[in-house]
Design an enzyme around this catalytic site. Structure first.
Site, mmCIF file in Angstrom:
data_model
loop_
_atom_site.group_PDB
_atom_site.id
_atom_site.type_symbol
_atom_site.label_atom_id
_atom_site.label_comp_id
_atom_site.label_asym_id
_atom_site.label_seq_id
_atom_site.Cartn_x
_atom_site.Cartn_y
_atom_site.Cartn_z
ATOM 1 N N HIS A 1 0.915 -1.242 -0.017
ATOM 2 C CA HIS A 1 -0.092 -0.097 -0.051
ATOM 3 C C HIS A 1 0.713 1.297 -0.067
ATOM 4 O O HIS A 1 0.287 2.579 0.101
ATOM 5 C CB HIS A 1 -0.913 -0.016 1.256
ATOM 6 N N ASP B 1 17.076 10.254 -6.974
ATOM 7 C CA ASP B 1 18.432 10.219 -6.746
ATOM 8 C C ASP B 1 18.858 9.830 -5.485
ATOM 9 O O ASP B 1 19.971 10.406 -5.044
ATOM 10 C CB ASP B 1 18.776 11.786 -7.135
ATOM 11 N N LYS C 1 3.158 4.547 -1.388
ATOM 12 C CA LYS C 1 2.967 5.445 -2.410
ATOM 13 C C LYS C 1 4.281 6.226 -2.195
ATOM 14 O O LYS C 1 3.733 7.376 -1.898
ATOM 15 C CB LYS C 1 1.759 5.980 -2.507
#
Lengths: 212, 212
Positions: A149, A156, A151
């Site tokens: 779940h 970099d 996100k």
């Protein structure tokens, strides 16, 4: 004698000025650098983002959307497109076409990209995971939990983008959502470790059946 | 003459020492204080959290779960239960019984609580929003977007808890999730403003029909 005192006072003033200069220099030198901490809220206003993809011809778009308007979504795209060496993306639902285009643009620039996706949500209609895989981007599917779940993205190896926002059009344009964007090492480093932990656990060959 | 030089050198050393002391004091005084930045990952191990609710009798629980084991979930509960004056909670899905118990415990201690919930998810089976309302906690439902997808809390107006984690049992025990816990004002203040913005927009009387 008054001449001697004038010299002494003059030297004292010079010494004091130098001390202040040295103190200010040392203070700015030694204090911790101010890190980027930005919060974006959604739903985002809708604006044209063509200029973010084609910086060399900023006036070429004639679409009916507002141009050159900074929105939460354009800020998110800017931070993503700032990647110069790597992008690690760990995403539950990914169907937003502009975000997919940004990831593909980075790939074509030679940025090393790894995408870790939730297996169930990678096969729903509109998911961009298959598109990324077809373009040659390294994609893995997480196994072993009800939902992967997360996100978040790490740009970099030093910029963390994380929050409640899934990378879908509904989330960007219709939901109340948030994203934090930060350079703060105490926050970035745990997410880098988490990505690596999940990456080595995940299935490299799982996505061969993705057809879209 | 040598006596005069000794005095001068002595005074010089004293002046130098004092300068260093003043510099160190100013440096520690002026540099930004180190803020709390903690990241928790889920799924969390399962452990007994009774001691967090009944600190006065820590050895009274004889349930079969591991005791006194610090987990991501127990850390989350600790931060929530640290509230002494206020808790503003903005949550998409809230069905976790231990988190509900924590909010009720804070309410019974006199902590001022405001809960802003997604309307659709407040009426699904197991939602704790109705339970909180029945206990007299101030609850509002967000209107005007597809989903109010935030999952954040602000404790005492200075500690932000936010991430991908909905307040459900599945999210805590089965999903791969994250939470950031921070005192960083650049991150906390935007969330305080966002809560206030949504709170005044939301429906105070919407939840009268909540029956559970």
């Amino acid at each position: 004698m008054s001449m001697l005192w004038s010299v002494r006072v003059g030297l004292g003033v010079v010494a004091l000025s130098l001390s202040v200069e040295v103190f200010v220099w040392l203070y700015h030198r030694l204090r911790p650098a101010r890190t980027l901490n930005e919060v974006l809220f959604f739903p985002s206003e809708v604006s044209c983002v063509e200029n973010l993809f084609k910086a060399s011809s900023p006036h070429s778009c004639h679409c009916p959307l507002p141009h050159r308007v900074e929105t939460s979504f354009s800020r998110l795209l800017c931070h993503l497109l700032s990647a110069s060496s790597s992008l690690d993306l760990c995403i539950f639902a990914f169907s937003n076409l502009d975000l997919s285009r940004a990831v593909l643009a980075l790939h074509s620039r030679g940025v090393t990209i790894r995408v870790l996706a939730d297996q169930d949500y990678s096969v729903i209609t509109g998911s961009q995971i298959g598109v990324l895989r077809k373009a040659g981007i390294c994609v893995r599917g997480h196994v072993g939990s009800v939902h992967m779940h997360h996100k978040f993205a790490v740009v970099d190896g030093r910029l963390l983008i994380t929050g409640s926002l899934n990378w879908t059009l509904t989330a960007v344009q219709n939901n109340v959502e948030n994203i934090i964007i930060t350079h703060e090492p105490d926050l970035v480093l745990p997410f880098i470790k988490e990505f690596q932990r999940l990456w080595v656990q995940s299935e490299p060959d799982w996505c061969h059946f993705l057809s879209n």
